[in-house]
Design an enzyme around this catalytic site. Sequence first.
Site, PDB file in Angstrom:
ATOM      1  N   PRO A  21      13.433 -43.881 -22.244  1.00  0.00           N
ATOM      2  CA  PRO A  21      13.161 -42.986 -20.777  1.00  0.00           C
ATOM      3  C   PRO A  21      11.771 -42.214 -20.763  1.00  0.00           C
ATOM      4  CG  PRO A  21      15.165 -42.488 -22.292  1.00  0.00           C
ATOM      5  CD  PRO A  21      14.303 -43.414 -22.855  1.00  0.00           C
ATOM      6  N   GLU A  22      11.054 -42.543 -19.571  1.00  0.00           N
ATOM      7  CA  GLU A  22       9.935 -41.975 -19.144  1.00  0.00           C
ATOM      8  C   GLU A  22      10.123 -40.925 -18.174  1.00  0.00           C
ATOM      9  OE1 GLU A  22       6.895 -44.866 -18.594  1.00  0.00           O
ATOM     10  OE2 GLU A  22       7.720 -46.359 -20.159  1.00  0.00           O
TER      11      GLU A  22
ATOM     12  N   HIS B 138      27.398 -44.430 -31.610  1.00  0.00           N
ATOM     13  CA  HIS B 138      26.172 -43.672 -31.856  1.00  0.00           C
ATOM     14  C   HIS B 138      26.309 -42.472 -31.135  1.00  0.00           C
ATOM     15  CE1 HIS B 138      25.032 -47.260 -34.156  1.00  0.00           C
ATOM     16  NE2 HIS B 138      25.030 -47.867 -32.957  1.00  0.00           N
TER      17      HIS B 138
ATOM     18  N   ARG C   3      19.082 -45.435 -32.134  1.00  0.00           N
ATOM     19  CA  ARG C   3      17.964 -45.229 -32.990  1.00  0.00           C
ATOM     20  C   ARG C   3      17.815 -43.788 -33.681  1.00  0.00           C
ATOM     21  NH1 ARG C   3      18.237 -49.832 -32.539  1.00  0.00           N
ATOM     22  NH2 ARG C   3      16.806 -51.475 -32.022  1.00  0.00           N
TER      23      ARG C   3
ATOM     24  N   ARG D 116     -13.634 -38.496 -20.452  1.00  0.00           N
ATOM     25  CA  ARG D 116     -12.758 -38.955 -21.973  1.00  0.00           C
ATOM     26  C   ARG D 116     -13.581 -40.349 -22.017  1.00  0.00           C
ATOM     27  NH1 ARG D 116      -8.322 -35.929 -23.467  1.00  0.00           N
ATOM     28  NH2 ARG D 116      -8.528 -37.323 -25.223  1.00  0.00           N
TER      29      ARG D 116
END
Length: 283
Positions: free
Chosen positions: A2-3, A97, A116, A155
Amino acid sequence: MPELPEVETIARGLRAVLPGRRIVGVRLGKTDFIDDPAEIERRLPGAKIRAVRRHGKYLLLDLESTNGNHHASSLLIHLGMTGRLTTSDPAEPVPAHTHVFFALDNGRELRYTDVRRFGRMGLLDEASHEKSLDSLGLDPLEISEDEFTALMKARRARIKALLLDQHVLRGIGNIYADESLWRARIHPMRLGARLSLEELRRLYRAVRDVLNDAIRLRGSSIADYVDSEGNLGGFQRRHRVYQRFGKKCFRCGAAIERTIVAGRTSHFCPRCQPAPRLRRKRH
DNA sequence: CTTACGGCCTGGGTGC
DNA sequence: TGCACCCAGGCCGTAA
């Protein structure tokens, strides 16, 4: 994984059903991804959910406890790679899970499932804005073009690393970094400071377009992602480079290549996204 | 301070 | 059927 678009989709889904609801019970399975499980068990029952917010890849459930003095706090949730946050009927079968169950006062249940357990959950006090939240960069959908170009120009890191750095911009992960760079025709190894204004404007546009398109299609379902109702996203069908190693570039037909940048597998078109010139290192 | 990199967490998928 | 290995994202320590 998920972003921003996936977390935004989940936030919108939960926003439609959670505000105003009260948490009436908490049940926990494995807790090694929770900051202070005992505190969750102690403080959440009876709390009312006031609002659902997204901050980068974090979800925040703003809570109000009505034990006398109004005590405001927020439940902070990061889904890691495989986290799912869904509402369901308690009678529905529990997926493997699933480690957190919040019983709601309307008879439904908010569940957290995470194969996970790279995710994270914790309680934030009103005042104690913690480091992980305060140190994040600006939201890529809120930043202005001038702010964006100034940020990158300043940067010397590789542009892919900058897009992934949550302290520069919050919410972009590996999928949307690769997709944005492909749209902007910029190689992931180019250095931020060496991009032209023209290229940075293209990238700014590309990042926003990719994220907005992905939100419109309710995110990308690669392996585990589903929205708050358990539905798959649709943006994976629009991926132009991500996980398309060896396939033809949609723009020029060249074979998509793969390399490691910033410790992450990165996909790009070798023709549309020309590699930076190798510069001789000083001794 | 900035940047790059390696290691760690976990367990499903892959390949032999 | 087993089993070693890879990999994912975030974070942290280390080194230049």
